[in-house]
Design a protein around this motif. Structure first.
Motif, PDB file in Angstrom:
ATOM      1  N   MET A   6       0.841  -1.204   0.000  1.00  0.00           N
ATOM      2  CA  MET A   6       0.000   0.000   0.000  1.00  0.00           C
ATOM      3  C   MET A   6       0.867   1.241   0.000  1.00  0.00           C
ATOM      4  O   MET A   6       1.863   1.320   0.710  1.00  0.00           O
ATOM      5  CB  MET A   6      -0.863  -0.021   1.285  1.00  0.00           C
ATOM      6  CG  MET A   6      -1.800   1.132   1.312  1.00  0.00           C
ATOM      7  SD  MET A   6      -3.141   0.773   2.450  1.00  0.00           S
ATOM      8  CE  MET A   6      -3.642   2.408   2.816  1.00  0.00           C
ATOM      9  N   LEU A   7       0.451   2.186  -0.872  1.00  0.00           N
ATOM     10  CA  LEU A   7       1.244   3.408  -1.011  1.00  0.00           C
ATOM     11  C   LEU A   7       1.130   4.281   0.250  1.00  0.00           C
ATOM     12  O   LEU A   7       0.078   4.328   0.879  1.00  0.00           O
ATOM     13  CB  LEU A   7       0.734   4.209  -2.206  1.00  0.00           C
ATOM     14  CG  LEU A   7       1.082   3.636  -3.597  1.00  0.00           C
ATOM     15  CD1 LEU A   7       0.267   4.350  -4.660  1.00  0.00           C
ATOM     16  CD2 LEU A   7       2.572   3.748  -3.865  1.00  0.00           C
ATOM     17  N   PRO A   8       2.191   4.964   0.606  1.00  0.00           N
ATOM     18  CA  PRO A   8       2.086   5.901   1.756  1.00  0.00           C
ATOM     19  C   PRO A   8       1.156   7.081   1.418  1.00  0.00           C
ATOM     20  O   PRO A   8       1.029   7.470   0.263  1.00  0.00           O
ATOM     21  CB  PRO A   8       3.525   6.410   1.943  1.00  0.00           C
ATOM     22  CG  PRO A   8       4.356   5.772   0.918  1.00  0.00           C
ATOM     23  CD  PRO A   8       3.520   4.927   0.014  1.00  0.00           C
ATOM     24  N   ILE A   9       0.558   7.618   2.438  1.00  0.00           N
ATOM     25  CA  ILE A   9      -0.466   8.642   2.230  1.00  0.00           C
ATOM     26  C   ILE A   9       0.095   9.908   1.582  1.00  0.00           C
ATOM     27  O   ILE A   9      -0.584  10.625   0.859  1.00  0.00           O
ATOM     28  CB  ILE A   9      -1.170   8.963   3.561  1.00  0.00           C
ATOM     29  CG1 ILE A   9      -2.421   9.828   3.232  1.00  0.00           C
ATOM     30  CG2 ILE A   9      -0.264   9.704   4.527  1.00  0.00           C
ATOM     31  CD1 ILE A   9      -3.406   9.861   4.312  1.00  0.00           C
ATOM     32  N   SER A  10       1.417  10.133   1.852  1.00  0.00           N
ATOM     33  CA  SER A  10       2.001  11.374   1.319  1.00  0.00           C
ATOM     34  C   SER A  10       1.942  11.414  -0.204  1.00  0.00           C
ATOM     35  O   SER A  10       1.782  12.474  -0.784  1.00  0.00           O
ATOM     36  CB  SER A  10       3.452  11.504   1.801  1.00  0.00           C
ATOM     37  OG  SER A  10       4.180  10.371   1.396  1.00  0.00           O
ATOM     38  N   TYR A  11       1.994  10.264  -0.875  1.00  0.00           N
ATOM     39  CA  TYR A  11       1.898  10.238  -2.330  1.00  0.00           C
ATOM     40  C   TYR A  11       0.585  10.841  -2.797  1.00  0.00           C
ATOM     41  O   TYR A  11       0.533  11.673  -3.692  1.00  0.00           O
ATOM     42  CB  TYR A  11       2.004   8.799  -2.837  1.00  0.00           C
ATOM     43  CG  TYR A  11       3.427   8.236  -2.855  1.00  0.00           C
ATOM     44  CD1 TYR A  11       4.294   8.526  -1.787  1.00  0.00           C
ATOM     45  CD2 TYR A  11       3.899   7.443  -3.920  1.00  0.00           C
ATOM     46  CE1 TYR A  11       5.577   8.005  -1.810  1.00  0.00           C
ATOM     47  CE2 TYR A  11       5.168   6.939  -3.942  1.00  0.00           C
ATOM     48  CZ  TYR A  11       6.017   7.216  -2.870  1.00  0.00           C
ATOM     49  OH  TYR A  11       7.275   6.727  -2.877  1.00  0.00           O
TER      50      TYR A  11
END
Lengths: 674, 100
Positions: B1-6
Motif C-alpha cells: 500500500m502506497l504511503p499517504i504522502s503520495y
C-alpha cells in the motif's frame, strides 16, 4: 380672590390670534375680505380690557396668572394699572383703525392678508403688554417686528415698499439684538446672584418681572446700568429714537392704516412701554435714566425740524411721531428725580398721542384715499370737498400742537386739548426737574423750540392740504361713513380725553409701582426721589412764563403757518430754497442718508467689515475645509484603482493573501520551535 | 500500500493547477473546469485519509462533494449560458462592469 376677569384675561390675546388664523384661512370667501372677524375679536378684547381695568380700579390688585413653562421660566399674564391702560388704548385704537380699514382698503385685492396681518399685529402688541416675564415680552416684541415688516411691505410689488419693510426690519433688529443681549446678561445675573436666595421657594421664575423687581438689590449696580442701557437700546430701535429713527419715515410706504397702527396703537409705543415696564430697574440705575432723558429730548427737537420740510403728508406725521416719542422718553427720564410719577406723565402723553396721531394719520389716509396722492404740493383747497375730514384733522392738529388755555383750571384740571394737557405737563415738569438737577434752562428751551416747530409743521400740513386753491386738477370726495365716523370719535377723544382724565389717570397709573419700593430702589442707585410737590417747593414756584410759553409758541406756530402757507404774506420759496444752507441741511435730513448708508453701511460695514470677513471665510476657513476634502478625494482616486471589477484579480488577491498568511504562520511556528 | 504522502502530493499538485487556472485563464468554461479540479483534489484527500484511518466517513463525504460539484457545475454553466447570450462570448475579462 376669585373673579371673572382673571380667568378670561388670556382671551385678550387669544381672540385676535384666532382672528388672524380664521381671516388667513377663510378671508377670501367672506365679505370685505374677512375684515369683520378681526373687528369682532378686537372689540371683544377691548371689552375684556375694560372689565380688567374696572376690576383693577375697584380692587387695587393686579391680575396675575402664571404657569410653568420649562426649567426656571414661566408663561403668564400680568395686568397692573400700567398694563391695563395700555391694553385699553391698544385694543380701542386698533379697533377703530380696523373699522376704518374696511372703508380704506375696500378696493385692495389682498384684503384677507391685510386683515390677518393687522390682527396678528394687534395680538402681538397686546401680548407685549400682557407679558409677565421679560422673555415672553421679547417673543411678542419680535412678532410685532415681524408684522411691521410684513405690513410696511404690504404692497410688495412696489420696490420702495419692499425696501422700506426691509429697512424697518433691519433697523429695529439692531435694537432687538441689544435688547436680547440685555435679557441674557440679566438672566446670568439673576442666576448667579438671585437664584441662591430663592431656590427654596416654590413657583419662583427667574425672568418674571415680579421676581426681578423684588431682587434688584442683589444685582451689582454696574451690571444693572448695562442691562438697562441695553433695554433702552431695544426701546430706541422700536420707538424710533435717535439714531435708530431712520426706519419710521420710510415706514410710510405701507397702507395709511398700517402707519396709523404703527404710530399710534402698536409698535412704536412698545419701546416706551418697555422702559415703563422695567422702570424699577431704571430707577436703580439713574445714569441710564439720564441717557433716556437726553436721547428723548434730543430726538424731540431733532425730528421736529425735519417735519418742517417734508412734502409727503405722511412723512410730516412720521417725524412728528418720532418727536412726540422723544417727549415720552424725556418724561420717563425725569424719573431720576420724580420717581414713578414720571411713568404717569409718559403714559398719559402716550395715550393722548395715540388718539390724536391715529386721528391725524387716518385723516391723511382719507385725504390720500380721495385725492390719490401723498404730495402736499399737489393738494390744496380740499376743505370745501371734505368737511368732516378737514374738521377732525383740525381738531387733531390743535391737539398735537398743544393749544389750550393756560392758568385756567377747573377742579384742578387744565383746560385744553389733550396734547396741551400732556405735552405741556412734560415740558413744565421737565423744566423743574432739570432746574433741580443742573440749574440750566437748555432742556426747557429744547422742549419749547420743539413745541414751536411742532405747531408750525402741523398747521403747515393742514393749511397746505385744506386751504387755498387746488394746485392740481383732482376730484376729491368725502370718504365713506366707516372712515369719517372713526375720525369723529378719535377727534373727540383728541379734544377732551386729556381734560377729562388728567388727574385720575396720573393717580391710577401712579399705583403701578409701590412708592416706598421706588424710593428704596433709588437709594440703591445712590439717588433720591422727591415728590413733585416737594420738587416745586425746592426749586421754587416757577415764573408764569414757563406755563405760558408752550402755549404761546403753539399759537405762534399756528399763526406763523397761517401767514406763510395760507395768506402767503411771506413767500415759501424765499425760505425753502436750496440756497438757504439751513433749509438744505434739514431737507437733506441732516445728511443721514449719506452718513448712515454711504459712510457707515457701504464704506465701513461693507467695505471693511464685510469684505475682510469674506476674505477670512472664503480663503482661510473654506481653504482649510477644501484642503481636507481635496486630500481625501485625491487619496481615494489612487486607492480606488484596486476595484477593477475583474473577478480573477480578486481571486488572485485572495490566494496571495492566504499564501502570505500561511508563510507568516509557518515562520512564526518555526521561530517558536527554535 | 502506497504511503499517504503520495496521495497528498498528487492532490496538492492538482489543486495548484486548479488555482493557477482560475487566476489566469480567460474562458469561463476553462475556469469552471479548474474549479472542478480543485474540488476533486479535495476529494482525493478525503478518500486517502478515509483509507488511511480505516473509516468510511471520508468516502461518504467525497460522494457529497461530487453531488455538490454537479450542482455547482449546473448553476455555473447556466450563468455562462446567459453571459454568452448577452455578450456573444464567455470571456471573463470583459465582465468588469462592477468597477470604480
Amino acid at each position: 380672590m376669585v373673579n371673572d376677569v382673571t380667568n378670561i384675561a388670556y382671551l385678550i390675546v387669544a381672540l385676535p390670534v384666532l382672528a388672524f388664523v380664521l381671516t388667513l384661512a377663510f378671508g377670501k370667501k367672506l365679505p370685505s375680505g374677512g375684515g369683520y372677524i378681526p373687528i369682532l375679536a378686537i372689540a371683544l378684547s377691548c371689552i375684556i380690557s375694560i372689565m380688567a381695568f374696572l376690576q383693577i380700579r375697584e380692587t387695587g390688585m393686579p391680575i396675575e396668572i402664571s404657569s410653568h413653562w420649562f426649567a426656571v421660566l414661566n408663561v403668564g399674564i400680568f395686568i397692573d394699572p400700567l398694563a391695563s391702560v395700555m391694553l385699553l388704548m391698544v385694543s380701542f385704537v386698533s379697533l377703530l383703525i380696523h373699522i376704518y380699514a374696511i372703508g380704506y382698503m375696500a378696493h385692495d385685492p389682498a384684503k384677507p392678508r391685510y386683515f390677518a396681518e393687522t390682527a396678528l399685529f394687534t395680538a402681538a402688541m397686546l401680548g407685549v403688554v400682557l407679558a409677565d416675564n421679560i422673555l415672553q415680552f421679547f417673543v411678542a416684541w419680535e412678532i410685532v417686528g415681524l408684522c411691521s415688516y410684513l405690513l410696511i411691505g404690504f404692497w410688495n410689488h412696489k420696490p420702495t415698499a419692499a425696501a422700506a419693510g426691509k429697512k424697518a426690519f433691519l433697523t429695529t433688529r439692531v435694537g432687538d439684538v441689544l435688547f436680547m443681549a440685555g435679557i441674557v446678561i440679566l438672566f446670568f445675573n439673576m442666576r448667579e446672584h438671585v437664584l441662591p436666595h430663592i431656590s427654596g421657594q416654590e413657583e419662583v421664575y427667574l425672568l418674571q418681572f415680579k421676581t426681578i423687581f423684588e431682587n434688584i438689590a442683589l444685582i451689582p449696580s454696574q451690571q444693572l446700568t448695562l442691562i438697562t442701557l441695553l433695554f433702552f437700546g431695544g426701546a430706541v430701535g422700536k420707538s424710533g429714537q435717535f439714531p435708530l429713527h431712520v426706519w419710521l419715515p420710510d415706514a410710510m410706504e405701507g397702507p395709511t392704516t398700517v402707519s396709523a397702527l404703527i404710530h399710534a396703537a402698536t409698535m412704536v409705543t412698545a419701546g416706551v412701554y418697555l422702559v415703563a415696564r422695567t422702570f424699577p430697574m431704571f430707577i436703580a440705575a439713574p445714569d441710564s435714566l439720564m441717557v433716556v432723558a437726553y436721547v428723548g429730548g434730543f430726538t424731540a427737537l431733532f425730528a421736529s425740524t425735519m417735519g418742517l420740510v417734508m412734502n409727503d403728508i405722511k412723512r410730516v406725521l412720521a417725524f412728528s411721531t418720532i418727536s412726540q416719542l422723544g417727549y415720552m422718553m424725556l418724561a420717563l427720564g425725569m424719573g431720576a428725580v420724580i420717581g414713578a410719577e414720571a411713568v404717569g406723565f409718559a403714559m398719559f402723553h402716550l395715550i393722548n398721542h395715540a388718539f390724536f396721531k391715529a386721528c391725524l394719520f387716518l385723516c391723511a389716509g382719507s385725504v390720500i384715499h380721495s385725492t390719490g396722492t401723498n404730495d402736499l404740493r399737489e393738494m390744496g383747497g380740499l376743505f370745501s370737498k371734505m368737511k368732516i375730514t378737514g374738521i377732525t384733522m383740525l381738531f387733531a392738529s390743535l391737539a398735537l400742537a398743544g393749544i389750550g388755555i393756560p392758568f385756567l383750571k377747573i377742579l384742578d384740571t387744565p383746560i385744553g386739548t389733550s396734547g396741551f394737557v400732556s405735552k405741556d405737563a412734560i415740558i413744565v415738569e421737565g423744566t423743574y426737574v432739570f432746574a433741580h438737577l443742573s440749574h440750566n434752562w437748555i432742556p426747557f428751551a429744547f422742549g419749547v423750540i420743539a413745541a414751536l416747530l411742532t405747531a408750525i409743521y402741523t398747521f403747515r400740513l393742514w393749511f397746505m392740504a385744506f386751504t387755498g386753491k387746488p394746485r392740481q386738477e383732482r376730484h376729491p370726495h368725502e370718504s365713506p361713513f366707516t372712515m369719517t365716523g372713526v375720525l369723529s370719535v378719535l377727534a373727540a377723544f383728541a379734544m377732551v380725553f386729556g381734560m377729562l382724565t388728567f388727574l385720575p389717570f396720573l393717580e391710577f397709573v401712579g399705583h403701578t409701582y409701590d412708592h416706598e419700593e421706588i424710593h428704596h430702589l433709588a437709594v440703591l442707585g445712590e439717588n433720591t426721589i422727591i415728590d413733585h410737590h416737594e420738587l416745586h417747593h425746592i426749586v421754587g414756584e416757577a415764573s408764569p412764563i414757563i406755563f405760558l410759553l408752550p402755549v404761546v409758541v403753539g399759537v405762534g406756530g399756528l399763526l406763523l403757518s397761517w401767514v406763510i402757507y395760507n395768506r402767503r404774506w411771506i413767500s415759501v420759496a424765499s425760505i425753502g430754497n436750496w440756497k438757504n444752507p439751513i433749509f438744505a441741511v434739514i431737507a437733506r435730513r441732516y445728511y443721514q442718508h449719506e452718513i448712515f448708508i454711504e459712510l457707515i453701511a457701504l464704506k465701513f460695514t461693507y467695505g471693511v467689515l464685510a469684505l475682510s470677513a469674506e476674505f477670512i471665510d472664503r480663503r482661510i476657513v473654506d481653504g482649510i475645509i477644501d484642503g481636507i476634502s481635496d486630500f481625501v478625494v485625491g487619496a481615494a482616486d489612487i486607492v480606488k484603482k484596486v476595484q477593477s471589477g475583474v473577478v480573477q484579480n480578486y481571486a488572485t488577491a485572495t490566494v496571495a493573501g492566504v499564501a502570505l498568511l500561511g508563510l507568516i504562520l509557518t515562520f512564526l511556528s518555526i521561530t517558536e520551535v527554535i | 500500500m502506497l504511503p499517504i504522502s503520495y496521495f497528498l502530493i498528487v492532490s496538492a499538485i492538482v489543486f495548484c493547477i486548479g488555482v493557477y487556472g482560475v487566476m489566469t485563464l480567460r474562458s469561463g468554461i476553462m475556469i469552471m473546469m479548474c474549479v472542478e479540479l480543485m474540488i476533486n483534489s479535495a476529494n482525493v484527500n478525503l478518500v486517502a485519509f478515509s483509507s488511511h484511518f480505516g473509516q468510511i466517513n471520508g468516502q461518504v463525504f467525497a460522494l457529497f462533494c461530487i453531488a455538490l460539484a454537479a450542482a455547482e457545475a449546473a448553476i455555473g454553466f447556466a450563468i455562462l449560458m446567459s453571459i454568452f447570450r448577452s455578450n456573444k462570448n464567455i470571456n471573463i475579462d470583459n465582465l468588469n462592469i462592477l468597477r470604480w
